[in-house]
Scaffold this active site. Sequence first.
Site, mmCIF file in Angstrom:
data_model
loop_
_atom_site.group_PDB
_atom_site.id
_atom_site.type_symbol
_atom_site.label_atom_id
_atom_site.label_comp_id
_atom_site.label_asym_id
_atom_site.label_seq_id
_atom_site.Cartn_x
_atom_site.Cartn_y
_atom_site.Cartn_z
ATOM 1 C CG HIS A 138 -0.758 -4.270 -1.451
ATOM 2 N ND1 HIS A 138 -0.528 -2.919 -1.416
ATOM 3 C CD2 HIS A 138 -1.784 -4.489 -0.587
ATOM 4 C CE1 HIS A 138 -1.366 -2.334 -0.593
ATOM 5 N NE2 HIS A 138 -2.142 -3.259 -0.061
ATOM 6 C CG ASP A 150 -3.194 -0.493 2.554
ATOM 7 O OD1 ASP A 150 -3.102 -1.707 2.298
ATOM 8 O OD2 ASP A 150 -3.897 0.291 1.902
ATOM 9 C CD GLU A 184 -4.855 -3.925 -2.488
ATOM 10 O OE1 GLU A 184 -6.012 -4.171 -2.105
ATOM 11 O OE2 GLU A 184 -4.292 -2.837 -2.269
ATOM 12 C CD GLU A 185 -3.613 0.542 -1.884
ATOM 13 O OE1 GLU A 185 -4.797 0.770 -2.198
ATOM 14 O OE2 GLU A 185 -3.262 0.277 -0.720
#
Length: 837
Positions: A138, A150, A184-185
């Site tokens: 992502h 991330d 995604e987050e």
Amino acid sequence: VTLLPGSGRQHGTEVSENVQIVAKFHIECICYKRSALLIFQFIFCREYLENITAVGPRTVGSPENEILTVNYLLKQIKAIEIESSDAHKISVDIQRPTGSFSIDFLGGFTSYYANITNVVVKLEPRSGAKHAVLSNCHFDSVPNTPGASDDAVSCSVMLEILNTLSKSSDPLQHAVIFLFNGAEENILQASHGFITQHRWAKSIRAFINLEAAGVGGKELVFQTGPENPWLVQAYVFAAKHPFASVVAQEVFQSGIIPADTDFRIYRDFGNIPGIDLAFIENGYIYHTKYDTPDRILTDSIQRAGDNILGMLKYLATSDKLAKSFDYRHGNVVFFDVFGLFVLAYPARVGTIMNYIITAVTVLYLGKKILQPRNRAINYMKELSVAFGFTLLSWFSTFVTVLIVAVFISLIGRSLSWYNHFYVSIFLYGTAAAAKLILAHTLAKKFYYKNTNEQYLGEIFFDVSLLVWSIALVLITQLGLCSAFVCAMWVAFPLLTKLLIYREFKQKGATIRFVMIYMLGMFIPYLYIMYLTWTIFEMFIPIMGRSGTEIPPDVVLAAFILSSTVILSSYFLNFIYLAKSTKKTLITLTTVFGVTLILVCSGVFFPYSSDSANPKPKRVFLQHVSRRFYGLNGNLVKSDSGIWINGLDYAGISHITPHIPELNDTIRTNCEDKAPLCGFPWILPVHFLLRKNWYLPAAEISPTNPVHFKLLAKEQMPWDSMKLTFEVSGPSHMSLYIRPHERSTLSSWSLGDGTPVASIGGDYFVFYAHGLQAVAWRFWIELKAAEKHSDGMVSLAIAAHYFFGEDQKSPQLYALMERFPNWTFPSGWVCTYDLFVF
């Protein structure tokens, strides 16, 4: 070839040094000549990473996420396509799905998304392919963070793997689908949109999910399956640098760690088996401003690239992929051996092995029971007494260490070890070890006063063997693959004991006995320490973001106590063989006492602003304006303030000396009649963050305010009422629903139609949209036993402004500037509006 500083490069960035570009030029030439070897080139990957993070935080709905990053990805994919081999075909699709689903994560809530973005690339043989393997990353990030680890680095790795595979002259047997997902987050929204709606999703037979729980380091395989041992075997065969553990899988899936990944979506909504990998090192700066490209070492990128490239190549040429569902037969035990290789075998084989080991143990102990009657009775009696002493020593140690941890928490010195891990060992490890030794020393002195020392040593060895055998049977019966740890902890000591039995019986052979004993225990002890360190590396940073309700010192003390008990189990017999434990007890007690005094005096500060190794305190600040409306639509009350949440147990006690107005006089009060206490939670984590603060502040007026309308009110059959609403506003909003007393929420247009209540009884809906999304329409249906003067239901809508001109107010910005440099304050503007119907 001479390229001057400032000249352009193929991938869009400028040259700063001649030496760097000449080195890269030569590497490119060599690798293109050897493209059939599929060499992963970290240099290009590093460039992708720097360019993705250069746009800044990539929050869903922001231009940085929806336009700049998407355009960059498309540009690189196009360049890769131009240079690809004729053996392959590359297809690209931009997906912008809208959908809804419910999930039991964080106590249960429902998610709704509109027009979010996925960039999907399919690499397949020129003649096409019926089946595919999915690789997922992502590119979005949490607000106010660059999100290098991330998860930009994973997307960079995937770009370079696409580049490498596309240049190979060897055609693939199956397609490889690269999903660069853009939400995604937002709790896994983009992966749900892809797997439930995209036309390529039905061809996928397996997936690899690339995630992060830290910044760099090794990437840990912490989830596999479900029930597809062949995927683990693929990892064993293809990964050059293995790092995997079924223990991590079972710990993660137990829910102890408050996190989840896209793995869950593909497993639950796509019914697809897969492998979940994540960077776990340095979780202290995960989801902070420090998650930058320069902190991710080249070795980490190369490791990940080598492993994932090898796995995708293996899966895309495997005959098993096309029939993946035929190989779904049970779980698998897997673990790496010090990063050198992976051992993997079916769980049913592990079960058989566990019971065989248990049977051998029973034979070993049974032989001692099948002695002449008097000797057998005496042995069983002494074994039972020693077993009782062992349990009593564990219990007393647990109580002692727990008292110390609770005391530290009550005096406000929790997390003293957060920046100095050795403090936790000196504090709780020495206390646990000293209490264990003391308990058995007292038993030896007063109960076993005239008993043969060698006999006692053998009895307490047998007790440890019995305890671990019982644990092995119980864990195996529960169906947990982690039982292999207990199996190792029974098999190696038992084998060692059988080998040195004669040495133990010979007088004067103590040194030889100890040396052989230690050598035989070396492998299980070394592995347990390796596994324990991996678990600690994951858990310690999590304690800095686990909320205000879980005392981290109690949790860590329990971990250290468990580790001490495990590591000491087969060394308790040495307490009875030793002439004296006085010096050991004095040393351990002294270290514990000195450490306790230093911790109580506040010498060890929990946080660090060290630029090379920061360990910041995390704080969320939301400048919120709240409005509460009555049943007739009139404004009942309103206020504005900066709502503050410290994400760890220490709250804001360390910040108060720097900002005196942030103290306990401004603790928040719960609005009992309002959903979620009348505050704008972005996620339903209110049960983890009950201590928060509300500093009065000026009212705010965002340029894109929330518009909430009741469109229709319909009387339905069976005495139910259907209410239809329309909401428009920023890209992130949270909807809270609370039916009044004697009213029930029977159905709605969200998720699968069945309302899912969160912890506390309120209904929580997380909403997000990308660019150009239409207004959100939904309906709810309620049933009431009787008509109420105060209405049937309360609905609240919270709007969160994570980017753009509305993100920060002058007052919020000024307050954040006053925070000390060892904190990471993340702030944004939001509104909360409550309506009654």
